[in-house]
Design a protein around this motif. Structure first.
Motif, PDB file in Angstrom:
ATOM      1  N   ILE A  45       0.847  -1.192   0.000  1.00 27.74           N
ATOM      2  CA  ILE A  45       0.000   0.000   0.000  1.00 27.74           C
ATOM      3  C   ILE A  45       0.881   1.241   0.000  1.00 27.74           C
ATOM      4  O   ILE A  45       1.713   1.420   0.891  1.00 27.74           O
ATOM      5  N   VAL A  51      -5.382   5.480   3.321  1.00 31.77           N
ATOM      6  CA  VAL A  51      -6.256   4.313   3.410  1.00 31.77           C
ATOM      7  C   VAL A  51      -6.922   4.246   4.785  1.00 31.77           C
ATOM      8  O   VAL A  51      -8.123   3.973   4.897  1.00 31.77           O
ATOM      9  N   PHE A 105      -7.870   2.781  -4.161  1.00 30.57           N
ATOM     10  CA  PHE A 105      -6.606   2.790  -3.435  1.00 30.57           C
ATOM     11  C   PHE A 105      -5.445   2.423  -4.356  1.00 30.57           C
ATOM     12  O   PHE A 105      -5.599   1.620  -5.283  1.00 30.57           O
TER      13      PHE A 105
END
Length: 273
Positions: A45, A51, A105
């Motif tokens: 990520i 997030v 995302f």
């Protein structure tokens, strides 16, 4: 977008179970309570703080939505959706909202898959030959090593959060698996990785990244277990590598699904035979 100080954030979880036999030693893979496949996945990520904020905001919105006020999993006392998103437990309409957000995302998903029917037969043979059972943690750790072998040399530091498995953190064993992944990379490429690696076992409620990898694994598991495409394909471009280790129809080491070999339902050995 590059991460600050060249730090990469990884979140690791599993899907399926490692139940192979009933109390009489009969193989029950694929029967109720025993999945057909076992998967370990990692989510890389890029903007982990964003997030966290966006998932928290969505949870607040959904918990305040009158449509969901009587749903048991939405009650704080249930310790489920009101605390953390979990694809298996979340209400269908909630799940759709989470999937919609997750498509926005900046993540990369890597997954290693084992067919449990193959594992069950291997377990039987090992026990018959050596009177020794295969350790379930060893199966998990092997997939962790495979997934991280080519990942850890690309940043100055790697922060890896593992979803806790059971009551123990297994921090030392996980560190050994990561160290072995580095050694395997060095052996293959003659390149030594001196990047710092920080490991932390945690619960999904503590790290939003674990909720992300849970959802991606759930979507892939539905494809494999139920031949259900509708959750997987909206997210398909985020899966950067899927290693189907027991599909050896074309290669001895399994089938690798990437941009050059996109995963589709009709390619699966377990569907087409």
């Amino acid at each position: 977008m590059k991460e600050k100080a060249n730090i990469r954030h990884y979140f690791v979880d599993e899907a399926g179970d490692l139940t192979f036999f009933d109390k009489k030693g009969r193989i029950i893979v694929g029967q109720p309570g025993a999945s057909k496949f076992f998967m370990v996945g990692i989510a890389q990520i890029c903007q982990s703080e964003q997030v966290i904020l966006e998932l928290a905001e969505l949870r607040t919105q959904l918990c305040n939505d009158p449509r969901f006020k009587d749903i048991p999993s939405m009650q704080p006392s249930a310790n489920k959706t009101a605390i953390t998103f979990h694809a298996k437990d979340d209400h269908h309409d909630v799940r759709l909202e989470v999937f919609k957000l997750m498509q926005t995302f900046e993540v990369k998903i890597f997954v290693a898959i084992k067919c449990k029917a193959e594992l069950a037969l291997a377990t039987q043979k090992t026990y018959e030959a050596l009177s020794k059972k295969i350790n379930q943690d060893d199966i998990y750790d092997d997939l962790v090593k495979r997934l991280f072998k080519d990942r850890l040399h690309k940043a100055s530091a790697n922060h890896i959060v593992f979803a806790r498995r059971g009551k123990t953190t297994r921090e030392e064993a996980l560190q050994q698996a990561i160290n072995q992944a580095k050694k395997n990379f060095e052996t293959k490429w003659q390149i030594c990785s001196d990047s710092q690696t920080i490991i932390k076992p945690a619960y999904p409620s503590e790290f939003a990244g674990l909720q992300v990898v849970d959802y991606y694994l759930w979507a892939l598991q539905r494809l494999y277990e139920r031949q259900e495409e509708k959750y997987f394909f909206p997210l398909a471009q985020k899966y950067r590598m899927i290693m189907d280790l027991d599909d050896r129809r074309n290669k001895g080491y399994g089938e690798w699904y990437t941009d050059s070999n996109l995963l589709s339902l009709d390619k699966l050995k377990w569907v087409v035979g």
